[in-house]
Enzyme design. Structure first.
Site, PDB file in Angstrom:
ATOM      1  N   ARG A 310      62.034  29.852   0.850  1.00  0.00           N
ATOM      2  CA  ARG A 310      61.765  31.229   0.429  1.00  0.00           C
ATOM      3  C   ARG A 310      62.903  32.154   0.852  1.00  0.00           C
ATOM      4  O   ARG A 310      63.274  33.077   0.121  1.00  0.00           O
ATOM      5  CB  ARG A 310      60.425  31.719   0.969  1.00  0.00           C
ATOM      6  CG  ARG A 310      60.031  33.108   0.473  1.00  0.00           C
ATOM      7  CD  ARG A 310      58.578  33.458   0.746  1.00  0.00           C
ATOM      8  NE  ARG A 310      57.667  32.926  -0.242  1.00  0.00           N
ATOM      9  CZ  ARG A 310      57.294  33.541  -1.369  1.00  0.00           C
ATOM     10  NH1 ARG A 310      57.765  34.742  -1.671  1.00  0.00           N
ATOM     11  NH2 ARG A 310      56.468  32.975  -2.211  1.00  0.00           N
ATOM     12  N   GLU A 713      52.200  40.465   1.848  1.00  0.00           N
ATOM     13  CA  GLU A 713      53.493  40.339   2.528  1.00  0.00           C
ATOM     14  C   GLU A 713      54.524  41.412   2.174  1.00  0.00           C
ATOM     15  O   GLU A 713      55.250  41.870   3.057  1.00  0.00           O
ATOM     16  CB  GLU A 713      54.097  38.958   2.233  1.00  0.00           C
ATOM     17  CG  GLU A 713      53.330  37.825   2.861  1.00  0.00           C
ATOM     18  CD  GLU A 713      53.739  36.479   2.261  1.00  0.00           C
ATOM     19  OE1 GLU A 713      53.368  36.223   1.094  1.00  0.00           O
ATOM     20  OE2 GLU A 713      54.424  35.716   2.936  1.00  0.00           O
TER      21      GLU A 713
END
Lengths: 764, 500
Positions: A310, A713
């Site tokens: 990521r 997030e």
């Protein structure tokens, strides 16, 4: 309509009265034992002897569990099987569990656990990222993404700069520590109450540890007292150890880590270092970039592959990088195995590119906002990410335009400069940073969810889904969806404990995906039931389906309306099933691991923040004075919940980048393992002035649940504005054009180190 | 074990909980209030977050009969580190106590719900109780009062904004029938505590196995003379951690909190006399009234729940190198009053600490009080605290400076630092470099340079030696600037709001 309204958290009234039950509050059978881990005191060693005589002789102790007491596999690693429940011969971090002790009370177990006599044969330990890089100590293969001709273009760029940054880790500091209760059932089965974001993984790991199969293990979680990623993979260790002791003793076993044990034993956000070389033109537009990321994975793989993956996909943040090379090293160290934490590698990667933006602006004497704008992904051009996904839903331009005006950015930039010209001791800094965050698990298979909805014959609804509640409000959002589908008031919907026996094979509640995935699954289940009810009333009343509508707790059938309860009862009497599962898998996504290209993300969530800070040049202390945020949640399912995620994520990110310092001593022992030593933001850290707005009229382009967007997030990374504002204030203390060499977290000491160059003494 | 009515009341810890007198006996003296609630009484509304008084999840409110015997003072405490016998005679209120019988929420709770101020909810009962204490104490609230009240409660989810808003909003709801300000002072509640007080009124000390709470100074002195190995317990905000975190077995405890004489603050000719049982929440306002220049130290000292358990003398007698009040009181020239048996002596605070965690105390000797001299005309005074976080943090460096300047020349300097050495101490070389010199930047720089001879600070998790040394000198600079420069804010706390 319940969807889109600011409903209170479904448990709010239970939170405030203390009636909400957490794992530690569950009534226990009378013969329950309490467990504690005995841990390694050294970072890397062979265990020569492990003498537990004193542990066993300690008052209240019933037994201990060692690797040989594990009937199945001594592992709690979900992917790579390299995480022993109890270290077997080799210890790889200070704090690693060696055994667990079960005793008649919590304190008896904790006391006994400290009494082991261990002889270690110490081995050389690698304790930080730079040391690991020097030793080429890699846990997983290095990955890279290359597009264009970065080195060639770099060499002929009109301007160029090289730099580095060190970015610290972060402890989750959920207020409720890790905990599990294992209760033996008949015929080899086990019921586990676990504070976990991932009940299915706990189920699988406990099954493997006990040498049994998944159908023998049931895992339940009503709610967590915070998760933030820390209870995604780590909860399995606690549950597995409790289960092993429960199996051995045939008694219920509760294992609750005290705060110190929790912070020493369990993983954290990865700390990173990055080196980069960037070429750019006179407007500050990046022409080429080579960038190295290296992270501290700790001793085992855990989720580090995905975290670093990521990171690799978020170096670009909101910027088009035409010629780019990104290299990602996954370093092995003899420290706790780092894990998921809100943002999952993206925050660290975005820190680097945001530093680059600011430093390009400093070198060119431009306002950083203009350099950022020059680099934003375009609309219909310059819109492909380094990993090949086209950015189709770009709203960063309108967010930044709106925020620039609403925060009076340009005026305040001038005011800050004036202040800094007038004041010698307290300096100010200002920064605007954007966020573009990819939504979906990068591992495609996790993008699925299930739900189980029951309608009872009195018209009430029981809602089960695979998501876990950690405070983020997934339950109320999914309940709002179900209520909307059936036209019922929220009071008609009751949420249940997340339970592997109700919804199987669930994914972790992670990657901000909880409402996206489970909302769709619950909607699917509800629509099945609704359709059956429609069919039933059509048959019973001789109307067409389009003449049936559900609203306000009533069902309109042709010209008449009747209470939903009456219709439900009528369906029951007609022997119509009022229960259904629902399933959802995210469309469109794919990823080629071999080339690191594809469409890993269904869509992107966007936001931007402007932070203003004050900096005390005598001590390096800083204070956040004001924040302005515009954040994109698509069409909000619940604006109150979304606002809470934005504010909370922002301050948690600010903590990561300012006061939250993880400090290991030279032996690799973590010294900051309690709130007295590890400082998460407190109430005075929320700024006096905050203006937080949801981006209006911005439905998700993709067909998500009611066109909403994930919100867990992305807001954390809005806090990068705080760090860059501190760097801006540092720059005001340094000769013009100097690039502040500030590491994160920007503790007073880190700040003072950055600005403390020889300068004329005050007042003389 | 448990809540039965014993025949000998002095052998049981008695307190009011939810309208009933609880009489707990046969429990270990170091059982915490939190352990009592969760494990003995089966009340799980109060949570454990850290077991060290630093997160506030365990916050409960204690009601105590005021000196006048006619009203009750309610204060928040951290139940995780407070030993149960120390709440004898008091009223214990938890988050589970607030709901009315019909299930309606208290305004504090309703405001939290209405402002969306809980997410995971685990810290919430603690926040509710900190706000509840504030609700009972004040009827007009501003944001500053709310943040001050919440400075000992950690929330990891919300970012605090909605909690602050709930705190500001809670006083605007109609008073509830249950636990309004008026109800908190009802005749019934006052009478319940008076009844408990009468049990001890004839001087019968609470005495349970391993724990004794003398009622008078003479009794305390006699108890310690007879058993000099006893542990003297005051607020217990450090001693509590010896039990909950270090898992230590404690020697017999002699508790000073019930000694009437020691709960007094008196103005004497030598200065402010502050008894050993005076809490920080009582002592600091008195200190700040006399010495407002100590505000940075006084307002940022720990949190309300800690301040309403911990005592000022406890902070001094504990002798930690990072006790924030010690440098302040050394700079002011405070003295300790010490007693052993019938013998009393005085000792300058600065001479009390021979070495790391060591104290000039004979066996059986204890600190009766600290005496803080009155303000001195013409003396420049300032205190500073440097830490990673504003609220509830332990200093990397703290300092208090007291300097007398006459005709432009420094005639006396007391520069006291914490965090710079094994014990809080005066910087004698720096003082020497300043004394007899003109009050000038050059003299300050010379004093700053001399600090290197005074201190060899340590590197630890809070700061490096280099940082501490640099900041110590910079604090002297700030002191000089504050005394000589006008019109420019010189402390972070003085800068509010965005630039305009």
């Amino acid at each position: 309509m319940s969807v889109g309204s600011a409903q209170a958290h479904d448990s709010a009234h239970l939170h405030v009265s203390g009636e909400a039950l957490y794992c530690d509050d569950i009534s226990l059978p009378a013969d329950t034992l309490h467990a504690a881990f005995g841990v390694s005191r050294v970072a890397h060693a062979h265990i020569r002897t492990l003498n537990l005589d004193a542990v066993l002789a300690s008052p209240g102790v019933v037994t201990v569990a060692l690797p040989r007491d594990i009937p199945g596999e001594n592992n709690y690693g979900g992917g790579v099987h390299d995480d022993p429940i109890f270290a077997d011969g080799l210890v790889q971090y200070a704090g690693q569990p060696l055994f667990a002790v079960a005793a008649t009370s919590y304190n008896a177990a904790r006391k006994a656990a400290t009494l082991a006599h261990v002889e270690y044969e110490e081995l050389p330990a690698i304790l930080d990222v730079r040391a690991a890089l020097a030793a080429e100590s890699y846990l997983l293969p290095t990955e890279r993404i290359v597009r264009g001709k970065p080195r060639e273009v770099l060499a002929r760029s009109p301007d160029r700069l090289q730099g580095s940054i060190t970015i610290g880790g972060q402890d989750h500091f959920y207020l409720e520590g890790q905990i599990a209760v294992a209760i033996p059932q008949e015929d080899g089965a086990m019921l586990i109450h676990s504070s976990t974001q991932h009940p299915s993984e706990v189920q699988h790991i406990v099954a493997h540890a006990l040498g049994t199969r998944s159908h023998a293990i049931t895992v339940q979680c009503r709610r967590m007292g915070g998760g933030f990623g820390g209870k995604e993979s780590q909860a399995a260790l606690i549950a597995a150890a409790a289960a092993v002791l429960a199996r051995k003793t045939r008694r219920p076993v509760k294992l609750r880590l005290d705060r110190d044990a929790d912070m020493i034993i369990t993983g954290k956000r990865h700390d990173f270092v990055s080196d980069y070389d960037v070429g750019f033109d006179t407007r500050g537009r990046i022409l080429a970039l080579t960038l190295m990321l290296a992270s501290r994975c700790g001793y085992s793989a855990d989720l580090s592959g995905a975290v670093n993956g990521r990171a690799l996909c978020h170096v670009d943040n909101a910027y088009f990088l035409e010629h780019v090379e990104i290299v990602s090293h996954r370093c092995k160290t003899h420290t706790v195995s780092n894990t998921a934490f809100r943002g999952f590698g993206a925050p660290q990667a975005m820190m680097v590119i945001e530093q680059i933006m600011d430093d390009i602006a400093r070198m060119l004497r431009l306002d950083p906002i203009d350099v950022r704008k020059a680099n934003f992904y375009g609309l219909g051009e310059r819109d492909t990410t380094p990993y090949g996904q086209q950015v189709e839903d770009n709203v960063i331009h309108e967010i930044v335009t709106q925020l620039e005006a609403s925060s009076a950015y340009r005026d305040r930039r001038r005011a800050v400069a004036q202040w800094n010209a007038r004041n010698r001791v307290i300096k100010r800094g200002l920064a605007l940073t954007p966020v573009k965050f990819g939504i979906s698990f990068t591992a495609t298979q996790y993008n699925q969810a299930g739900a189980l909805v029951h309608v009872y014959s009195d018209g009430t609804v029981l809602l089960n889904h695979g998501g876990t509640e950690m405070g983020q409000g997934v339950h109320i959002k999914v309940a709002q969806v179900v209520a909307a589908e059936l036209g019922l008031p929220l009071s008609a919907i009751r949420l249940t404990t997340t339970d592997t026996s109700k919804v199987p094979n669930t994914s972790a509640t992670a990657a901000s995906s909880g409402s996206d995935l489970n909302g769709m699954a619950a909607q699917a289940a509800t629509r099945v039931i609704r359709q059956r009810i429609v069919d039933h009333v059509c048959e019973a009343h001789g109307v067409r389906p389009e003449e049936v509508a559900f609203a306000d707790g009533q069902v309109r059938v042709g010209t008449q309306t009747m209470p939903f309860a009456k219709v439900a009862h009528s369906a029951y009497m007609a022997r119509i099933s009022l229960s259904s599962t629902g399933f959802y898998r995210t469309p469109k996504i794919h990823w080629d691991k071999a080339t690191n290209t594809g469409r890993p993300f269904f869509y992107f969530a966007y936001g931007a923040a402007v932070a203003e800070v004050a900096l005390d040049t005598l001590t390096g202390e800083t204070r956040l004075l004001r924040v302005d945020i515009v954040h994109d949640v698509g069409t909000s399912l619940n604006p109150a919940i979304d606002l809470g995620q934005i504010e909370g994520g922002f301050l948690q990110g600010a903590g990561w980048l300012t006061s939250e310092e993880l400090y290991w001593n030279e032996k690799g022992e973590l010294q900051t393992h309690a709130p007295s030593t590890y400082k998460i933001p407190a109430v005075s850290d929320w700024p006096d002035e905050a203006h937080i707005a949801l981006l209006a009229a911005s439905p998700n382009r993709e067909q998500t649940i009611y066109r909403s967007k994930a919100v867990g997030e992305p807001p954390l990374m809005l806090a990068i504005s705080v760090f860059q504002a501190i760097r801006d204030a540092c720059a005001a203390c340094l000769p013009a054009g100097t690039l502040p060499n500030l590491s994160a977290p920007a503790t007073p000491e880190a700040v003072l180190r950055t600005i403390d160059m020889p300068r004329r003494e005050y007042g003389t | 074990m448990g809540a039965s009515e014993p025949e000998n009341a002095s052998g049981a810890v008695r307190f009011v909980l939810d309208g009933k007198v609880v009489s707990a006996s046969g429990l270990p003296p170091t059982l915490t209030v939190l352990e009592y609630l969760r494990n003995v009484a089966g009340l799980s509304s109060t949570k454990e977050g850290c077991a060290e008084g630093d997160c506030g999840a365990c916050t409960v409110v204690l009601g105590e009969l005021a000196e006048d015997g006619a009203s009750i003072q309610y204060r928040p405490i951290n139940s995780c580190i407070r030993f149960l016998p120390t709440i004898d005679g008091k009223e214990l209120v938890t988050a589970g106590s607030l709901e009315a019988r019909d299930g309606s929420l208290h305004p504090v709770q309703q405001a939290m719900v209405d402002e969306h101020a809980s997410q995971c909810g685990f810290c919430t009962p603690g926040f509710v109780m900190s706000l509840f204490a504030l609700y009972l104490q004040q009827d007009a609230l501003d944001r500053a009062a709310v943040t001050e009240a919440l400075s000992g409660n950690l929330c990891r989810c919300t970012g605090y904004r909605p909690i602050i808003d709930a705190g500001c909003r809670m006083v605007r709801y109609p008073p509830p029938a249950h636990w309004s300000r008026a109800d908190s002072q009802s005749a019934e509640r006052v009478e319940a505590l008076r009844t408990l007080a009468r049990v001890r009124a004839n001087g019968a000390a609470l005495e349970v196995a391993g724990f004794r709470a003398p009622r008078s100074l003479d009794e305390l002195a006699a108890a310690l003379a007879a058993a000099p190995d006893s542990l003297v317990l005051a607020g217990g905000t450090d001693v509590g951690l010896w039990v909950t975190k270090l898992l230590r077995e404690l020697p017999p405890i002699v508790y000073v909190g019930e000694v009437a004489e020691l709960r007094q603050i008196r103005s004497t000719e030598r200065g402010l006399w502050i008894g050993a049982a005076v809490t920080l929440s009582a002592a600091w306002p008195a200190l700040l009234a006399a010495h407002p220049e100590l505000a940075e130290q006084g307002t940022r000292f720990a949190s309300p729940p800690i301040r309403s358990s911990a005592t000022l003398v406890g902070n001094l007698a504990n002798g930690s190198p990072i006790g924030d009040s010690i440098p302040a009181l050394i700079a002011l020239g405070a003295e300790l009053e010490l007693r052993k048996g019938r013998h009393t002596r005085r000792l300058a605070l600065e001479h009390f600490y021979p070495g790391y965690r060591q104290k000039d105390l004979a066996p059986g000797e204890f600190v009766v009080a600290v005496v803080v001299p009155p303000p001195q005309a013409g003396r420049k005074l300032a205190s500073y605290k440097v830490s990673k976080r504003i609220d509830q943090d332990i200093s990397a460096v703290c300092a208090t400076f007291a300097v007398v300047v006459q005709n432009g020349v420094v005639t006396d300097a007391r520069l006291a630092f914490g965090g710079m050495a094994a014990v809080p101490a005066r910087a004698r070389h720096a003082e020497g470099a300043l004394t007899g010199r003109p009050w000038s930047a050059e003299s300050i720089d010379a004093a700053g340079a001399a600090l290197a001879q005074d201190f060899t600070p340590l590197t630890d998790l809070r700061a490096s030696a280099e940082y501490r040394a640099r900041v110590a000198g910079n604090l002297l600079r700030r002191f000089y600037l504050e005394q000589s420069l006008e019109g420019e804010p010189l402390r972070l706390a003085a800068v509010r709001g965005a630039a305009s």
